[in-house]
Every structure is written in C-alpha cells, then in structure tokens.
Motif scaffolding. Sequence first.
Motif, PDB file in Angstrom:
ATOM      1  N   UNK A 197      28.812  29.766  46.102  1.00 42.48           N
ATOM      2  CA  UNK A 197      27.969  29.432  46.777  1.00 42.48           C
ATOM      3  C   UNK A 197      28.321  28.780  48.106  1.00 42.48           C
ATOM      4  N   UNK A 198      29.485  28.320  48.184  1.00 42.81           N
ATOM      5  CA  UNK A 198      30.122  27.757  49.266  1.00 42.81           C
ATOM      6  C   UNK A 198      30.427  28.718  50.451  1.00 42.81           C
ATOM      7  N   UNK A 199      30.604  29.993  49.759  1.00 42.47           N
ATOM      8  CA  UNK A 199      30.863  31.195  50.599  1.00 42.47           C
ATOM      9  C   UNK A 199      29.619  31.893  51.013  1.00 42.47           C
ATOM     10  N   UNK A 200      28.474  31.684  50.220  1.00 39.49           N
ATOM     11  CA  UNK A 200      27.329  31.784  50.789  1.00 39.49           C
ATOM     12  C   UNK A 200      26.918  31.146  52.109  1.00 39.49           C
ATOM     13  N   UNK A 255      22.792  34.421  45.146  1.00 44.49           N
ATOM     14  CA  UNK A 255      22.118  33.786  44.222  1.00 44.49           C
ATOM     15  C   UNK A 255      21.698  34.532  42.925  1.00 44.49           C
ATOM     16  N   UNK A 256      21.628  35.800  43.168  1.00 49.74           N
ATOM     17  CA  UNK A 256      21.428  36.852  42.088  1.00 49.74           C
ATOM     18  C   UNK A 256      22.633  36.732  41.239  1.00 49.74           C
ATOM     19  N   UNK A 257      23.765  36.857  41.789  1.00 49.74           N
ATOM     20  CA  UNK A 257      24.948  36.766  40.864  1.00 49.74           C
ATOM     21  C   UNK A 257      25.299  35.496  40.447  1.00 49.74           C
ATOM     22  N   UNK A 258      24.888  34.583  40.870  1.00 46.81           N
ATOM     23  CA  UNK A 258      25.302  33.130  40.382  1.00 46.81           C
ATOM     24  C   UNK A 258      24.162  32.969  39.324  1.00 46.81           C
ATOM     25  N   UNK A 281      20.912  26.335  39.207  1.00 52.83           N
ATOM     26  CA  UNK A 281      19.910  25.832  39.921  1.00 52.83           C
ATOM     27  C   UNK A 281      20.326  24.735  40.987  1.00 52.83           C
ATOM     28  N   UNK A 282      21.232  24.006  40.511  1.00 57.37           N
ATOM     29  CA  UNK A 282      21.762  22.686  41.345  1.00 57.37           C
ATOM     30  C   UNK A 282      22.190  23.509  42.775  1.00 57.37           C
ATOM     31  N   UNK A 296      19.313  23.191  50.633  1.00 61.23           N
ATOM     32  CA  UNK A 296      18.884  21.804  51.230  1.00 61.23           C
ATOM     33  C   UNK A 296      19.850  22.090  52.650  1.00 61.23           C
ATOM     34  N   UNK A 297      21.229  22.155  52.597  1.00 63.47           N
ATOM     35  CA  UNK A 297      21.897  22.421  53.650  1.00 63.47           C
ATOM     36  C   UNK A 297      21.518  23.516  54.652  1.00 63.47           C
TER      37      UNK A 297
END
Length: 197
Positions: free
Chosen positions: A21-24, A42-45, A64-65, A72-73
């Motif tokens: 997610x950070x990499x996203x 997001x699909x992979x997560x 989801x979190x 949000x960021x």
Amino acid sequence: MSKTQFNPRTLILLCIILLVTLFRLVVTFNTDIFAFANFSSIGAVALFGGAYFKNWGKALAFPLISLFLSDFILANTIYKAYSNGFSYDGWYWTYLAFALMVLVGRLVLKRPSVISYLASAVAVVFIHWVVTDIGVWYQNPGYTQDAAGFWLCLVKAIPFEGKFLLGTLIYGALMFGAFELIKARYPALKRPELLPG
C-alpha cells in the motif's frame, strides 16, 4: 485470566499489505498522476487478504483499512481537486468492489497456485470494471441512463482496466511470492489447519 498470544503470521501478512500500500502511494506521488491511473495494488491486496487470513474479519478489515488510508492520503493531497475533502465521489462503489474482490480471494485462492491466481486476477478486474463503473455511470449527465449509456461507460474504461489487471498481476506476484518464500523458510507461518500433526 487469558493471555492474548502473539501471532507472527498476522503480523507478516499485515506488513506485506502495508508495504505494498505504501508502494502504491510512492508510485502515485512520483509520477504523472494519470500516467499510472488504475495501475494499482488494491486488487492484489484484496486477493492476498482473502487468501491468507483465516479469520473473515481480518480478511476484509485489513485490506479495507489499507485502501481507506491510502485513499484518504491521496484524496487530501494530489487528488484534492477530485475529492470532497474526505474521499471521492462514488467511493462506496470502489469499497463494495473491493469487498467482493476479497471474497474472490477467499473462495478461489484457498490454496494459492499460479492458475488460481490468474483466474482470480481476471475475476477481480471484471468485478472492478463493472461495479466501480456503476458509480461513474449512474446519474452522470455524460452518459444516458440506460443500458447503452452503461455500455459506453464500460467501453471507455477498458484501457484503465488493462492497467488494473497489470497492477494486480505484478503487485500480486510480489505479495504472494514474498509470503510463500517467507513461509517456506518459516513453516510455523502456515495456516494452523495446514500444519502437520
């Protein structure tokens, strides 16, 4: 008095989700904001969470979190012009699609393999394509509010969904590959019902 036991498996899974997610965020902040539109993790997560968390609540909540925090960021920084200060219009369609993607991971990837991963990646892209485009099409004056208008919306989304498929495959290969390598090195990280004895 019961003591809560530390579960290293959950911690490793959560760290992989947060890292991807950070990499996203890093990719989005360091490129033209539309160059990688929909080239997302997001699909992979969602698949990863559905496949590896034994508990339904964790399988849904942790991905989801991570989506919410990154959304949000982004909604309050580089996508501020497209957000309402908290998130973006139609966000609930994305989150519904995301929950359905977790379900695909849960049902299709009980024992991850290359074939099941490819099938689930195609399934989540289809879910993302149809469900999120309902939010783009519905009550949008740019589209007629009938089947032809929705079809036009879907056709216009095809290039973005191609990027979404590529992002799902690449990020997923990193996530699933990393956890399988860690699990091979530390067999205690296997799901309890898969441990011998």
